[in-house]
Design a protein around this motif. Structure first.
Motif, short mmCIF file in Angstrom:
data_model
loop_
_atom_site.label_atom_id
_atom_site.label_comp_id
_atom_site.label_asym_id
_atom_site.label_seq_id
_atom_site.Cartn_x
_atom_site.Cartn_y
_atom_site.Cartn_z
N LEU A 123 37.56 27.70 38.07
CA LEU A 123 38.12 29.19 36.54
C LEU A 123 39.40 29.47 37.22
O LEU A 123 39.98 29.52 36.32
CB LEU A 123 36.92 29.59 36.85
N TRP A 124 39.14 30.64 38.80
CA TRP A 124 40.06 30.84 39.22
C TRP A 124 41.00 30.36 39.85
O TRP A 124 42.01 30.81 39.96
CB TRP A 124 39.52 32.48 39.77
N GLY A 125 41.20 29.44 40.19
CA GLY A 125 41.68 28.15 40.78
C GLY A 125 42.70 29.09 42.06
O GLY A 125 44.34 28.97 41.87
N ILE A 126 42.31 30.60 42.71
CA ILE A 126 43.04 31.06 43.42
C ILE A 126 44.22 29.67 44.52
O ILE A 126 43.14 29.46 45.57
CB ILE A 126 42.40 32.25 44.35
N GLY A 127 45.06 30.11 44.83
CA GLY A 127 45.74 29.72 45.56
C GLY A 127 46.22 28.17 44.87
O GLY A 127 47.62 27.12 45.09
N LYS A 128 45.77 28.40 43.75
CA LYS A 128 46.56 26.55 42.67
C LYS A 128 46.97 27.01 42.03
O LYS A 128 47.87 26.63 41.03
CB LYS A 128 44.81 25.55 42.75
N LYS A 129 46.43 28.41 40.64
CA LYS A 129 47.47 28.70 40.07
C LYS A 129 47.17 30.50 39.37
O LYS A 129 46.82 30.63 40.81
CB LYS A 129 46.41 28.60 38.85
N ALA A 137 35.87 33.82 29.13
CA ALA A 137 35.87 31.98 30.30
C ALA A 137 34.92 32.17 31.63
O ALA A 137 33.91 32.31 31.64
CB ALA A 137 37.30 31.73 30.79
N ILE A 138 35.62 34.04 31.54
CA ILE A 138 34.92 34.45 32.58
C ILE A 138 32.80 34.57 32.47
O ILE A 138 32.19 34.69 33.32
CB ILE A 138 35.62 36.24 33.41
N ASP A 139 32.85 35.11 31.09
CA ASP A 139 31.14 35.25 30.86
C ASP A 139 30.80 33.74 30.88
O ASP A 139 29.64 34.09 31.31
CB ASP A 139 30.76 35.54 29.78
N SER A 140 31.75 32.73 30.53
CA SER A 140 30.88 31.22 29.68
C SER A 140 30.94 30.83 31.47
O SER A 140 29.39 30.32 32.01
CB SER A 140 31.00 30.68 29.18
N THR A 141 31.49 31.18 32.34
CA THR A 141 31.88 30.33 33.55
C THR A 141 30.21 31.30 34.15
O THR A 141 29.65 30.17 34.95
CB THR A 141 33.24 30.09 34.47
N LYS A 142 30.51 32.00 34.42
CA LYS A 142 29.43 33.09 35.08
C LYS A 142 27.96 32.83 35.25
O LYS A 142 27.43 32.89 36.40
CB LYS A 142 29.74 35.25 34.57
N ALA A 143 27.75 32.06 34.03
CA ALA A 143 25.95 32.18 33.92
C ALA A 143 25.72 31.00 33.97
O ALA A 143 24.50 30.27 34.35
CB ALA A 143 26.62 31.70 31.94
N GLY A 253 51.23 43.86 38.90
CA GLY A 253 50.57 44.40 40.13
C GLY A 253 49.29 44.63 40.32
O GLY A 253 49.26 45.61 41.42
N LYS A 254 48.63 44.03 40.11
CA LYS A 254 46.97 43.98 40.35
C LYS A 254 46.79 42.56 41.18
O LYS A 254 47.40 41.79 41.06
CB LYS A 254 46.73 43.71 39.41
N ARG A 255 46.23 43.12 42.36
CA ARG A 255 45.87 41.93 43.75
C ARG A 255 44.73 41.15 42.94
O ARG A 255 44.06 41.86 42.70
CB ARG A 255 45.77 42.05 45.13
N TYR A 256 44.70 40.12 42.93
CA TYR A 256 43.57 39.22 42.64
C TYR A 256 42.96 38.18 43.81
O TYR A 256 44.34 36.86 43.64
CB TYR A 256 43.53 38.29 41.15
N HIS A 257 42.12 38.28 44.50
CA HIS A 257 41.87 37.48 45.74
C HIS A 257 40.97 36.89 45.72
O HIS A 257 40.29 35.99 44.75
CB HIS A 257 41.97 38.50 46.97
N HIS A 258 40.69 35.99 46.51
CA HIS A 258 39.37 35.03 46.74
C HIS A 258 38.08 35.62 46.83
O HIS A 258 37.75 34.32 46.43
CB HIS A 258 40.14 33.89 47.22
N ILE A 259 37.90 36.40 47.55
CA ILE A 259 36.50 37.18 47.49
C ILE A 259 35.63 36.99 45.61
O ILE A 259 35.50 38.21 45.55
CB ILE A 259 36.43 37.88 48.39
N LEU A 260 35.14 36.29 45.52
CA LEU A 260 34.70 36.36 43.99
C LEU A 260 33.63 36.71 43.59
O LEU A 260 32.57 36.26 44.76
CB LEU A 260 34.57 35.09 42.75
#
Lengths: 344, 127
Positions: A123-129, A137-143, A253-260
């Motif tokens: 969903l996050w695809g960090i490094g790809k998008k 989307a986060i809630d339904s995926t988290k489930a 301005g916010k960093r979103y990293h890969h450790i989910l």
């Protein structure tokens, strides 16, 4: 005159011998780099078999990459994920071994580390998008993330996911396994001294060629790769770091990293910039660096103290360094930007 | 001692000093001093920039085989990825590097920019 001549000749010979011996004191060194497992691999081996050992290790890493990456269609992980919601699939012994290890750390951390994190990773695809998914989307995926639902049948050699949309991701552990395999191959080829760096997962083999322990730097999370904040000296050990600087994107301005974090569905935000684990086996260090990061500074350090022969170095966003009890007298903080917090 | 002997001795003495000097340099100085830079795409060397050329301002664009580019800038002994069309821009965000062992990695483009030489004080860095 003749005597003098003899003396000077003798001195010259001694000098030349000294130089020759000084030159040959370091055995032959081979270094090779390659992009594998979606990262940069650098293998260094000393001794006459170095090149053969490195080539064989690289070949093995490629095999592991195919077996355990989510995207290679002939691999086990791809097959497990494709069969989600259907019957369990038969996997190779090594995939079974790595999945069991990942499940062990999922259980140990009660889901802080979760082997079934796959849906959130894609969903996050960090490094790809570079977009922050919607809360819905986060809630339904988290489930869909729950390691307790993973079905492992070791005797049948099968692994299954009960619900459609579930997926396993070995991204936080497969490189560790690959590091252990590379060490095994180095030893098979008689390589006694070497360094294996799989995208910054460092495994040191034996000692340095001069018999001293290897000096491993701990990356400064705030500077380009290769700048270190502290140094540990190790022999036959692995040092694996998980940090917010490795893979990320910056949005507004916010960093979103890969450790989910499976509990929030967002990148972990607990004040830690990096966690480094020192262990005997790289599979443990790799999984634990992520596990401890996700557990956070307090719980993470507790779990490390409970585990035998595991040490840990934490660096916080406000540039404090804390280490586990076994490292207190052993670590050398080399960068004066950082404050060393002793004991906990 | 004949004249020829003296010359021979002198030559050998110089060779010995050069030899020791090289060894001393290798063991004590070389790993701490900034050298050139090396740019790789995939597993191939794209370009090597010797230390002498690192002081000269330069800017060039590396075309990536599978599509895309990274623009590299050299200035005052430093090097950086000035611009790139990769997805995460981590290579650009890394900024300037100038010390041995420092490396810029653009994973999406499989490109590395590295300062040559070993980092001083360590054998490897866990990142």
């Amino acid at each position: 005159m003749k005597y003098k001549r003899l003396v000077s000749l003798w001195l010259i010979i001694v000098n030349l011998l000294l130089i020759v011996s000084a030159c040959s004191k370091e055995p032959e060194k081979t270094v090779k780099t390659e992009f594998l497992m979606d990262t940069l691999m650098e293998l260094t081996a000393y001794g006459p078999n170095g090149e053969k050992a490195i080539d064989a290790a690289m070949k093995r890493i490629k095999e592991i990459d195919v077996l355990m990456s989510v995207s290679s269609e002939t691999g086990d992980v791809y097959k497990i994920n494709k069969a989600a919601g259907q019957d369990p699939v038969k996997v190779s012994d090594e995939t079974m071994y790595v999945v069991q290890a990942a499940q062990h750390y999922s259980q140990l951390s009660e889901g802080a580390f979760d082997i079934t994190i796959g849906p959130l990773v894609s969903l996050w695809g960090i490094g790809k998008k570079e977009e922050v998914p919607s809360q819905a989307a986060i809630d339904s995926t988290k489930a869909l993330v729950d390691y307790r639902k993973l079905r492992i049948d070791a005797s049948a050699g099968t692994i299954g996911l009960p619900e459609r949309g579930m997926s396993v991701d070995l991204g936080a552990i497969a490189k560790g396994y690959a590091g252990d395999e590379a060490v095994r191959i180095f030893k098979e080829y008689g390589v006694k001294n070497g360094i294996i760096s799989l995208g910054g997962n460092v495994v040191v083999v034996g000692t340095r060629p001069d018999g001293k322990p290897w000096r491993v730097g701990i990356q400064n999370p705030f500077k380009p790769t290769g700048n270190y904040a502290a140094v540990v000296k190790e022999t036959d050990k692995t040092v694996v770091t998980s940090g917010t600087y490795e893979r990320y994107f910056i949005k507004d301005g916010k960093r979103y990293h890969h450790i989910l974090d499976p509990s929030t569905g967002y990148p972990a935000d607990n004040g830690l910039a990096s966690v480094s684990i020192i262990a005997g086996k790289s599979i443990d260090a790799d999984a634990l660096s992520t596990t401890v990061f996700l557990l956070g500074p307090e719980k993470g350090m507790e779990i490390v103290e409970d585990l035998p022969n595991i040490e840990c170095i934490m660096i916080t966003n406000d540039k404090r360094i804390t280490v586990s009890s076994g490292l207190q007298d052993k670590i050398n903080i080399t960068d004066k930007d950082f404050v060393y917090e002793e004991g906990r | 001692m004949k004249k020829g002997d003296r010359i021979l001795l002198l030559v050998i003495a110089i060779a010995v000093m050069v030899g020791y000097g090289t060894l001393y340099y290798r063991d004590n100085i070389s790993d701490a001093k900034a050298t050139g830079a090396i740019i790789k795409t995939g597993n191939d060397i794209y370009k090597e920039i010797p230390a002498s050329r690192m002081q000269k301002d330069d800017i060039f664009t590396v075309e990536i085989a599978g599509g895309g580019y990274n623009t590299i800038e050299v200035s005052a002994g430093r090097i950086r990825v000035k611009d790139a069309d990769c997805i995460d821009k981590i290579c650009v965000n890394t900024g300037w590097i100038d010390k041995p062992g420092e490396i810029i990695v653009c994973l999406p483009h499989k490109l590395t920019v590295q300062i040559m030489g070993q980092p001083s004080g360590v054998d490897s860095v866990a990142y």
